[in-house]
Design an enzyme around this catalytic site. Structure first.
Site, mmCIF file in Angstrom:
data_model
loop_
_atom_site.group_PDB
_atom_site.id
_atom_site.type_symbol
_atom_site.label_atom_id
_atom_site.label_comp_id
_atom_site.label_asym_id
_atom_site.label_seq_id
_atom_site.Cartn_x
_atom_site.Cartn_y
_atom_site.Cartn_z
ATOM 1 N N SER A 45 0.659 -1.144 0.082
ATOM 2 C CA SER A 45 0.085 -0.073 0.050
ATOM 3 C C SER A 45 0.838 1.320 0.113
ATOM 4 O O SER A 45 0.525 2.192 0.680
ATOM 5 C CB SER A 45 -0.924 -0.014 1.200
ATOM 6 N N CYS A 92 2.424 7.282 -6.578
ATOM 7 C CA CYS A 92 2.356 8.749 -7.297
ATOM 8 C C CYS A 92 2.986 9.774 -6.422
ATOM 9 O O CYS A 92 3.050 10.819 -6.835
ATOM 10 C CB CYS A 92 0.600 9.124 -7.297
#
Length: 68
Positions: free
Chosen positions: A40, A44
């Site tokens: 996780s 970006c």
């Protein structure tokens, strides 16, 4: 009926899929395979890490494997 699900990739998309399955099918067995030690993570956010605006890669990790 209990099903076994395998998710390949523990990045944000893979863990989002695993979490959705867990919410809708609580008794299904879910296994996630990730080649790195991180799950996780914010892909970006990588440009900010490279630019030095984020000082540690760990700050890009939203949740640890233990959280899941």
């Amino acid at each position: 009926m209990c099903k076994k699900i395998v998710v390949i990739g523990g990045d944000a998309a893979g863990m989002s899929a695993a979490s959705k399955i867990r919410r809708t099918h609580k008794n299904w067995e879910i296994t996630v395979f990730e080649k790195s030690p991180h799950t996780s993570y914010s892909a970006c956010g990588m440009p900010y890490l490279i630019a030095g605006q984020v000082d540690k890669p760990e700050k890009l990790i939203a949740r640890s494997p233990d959280t899941f």
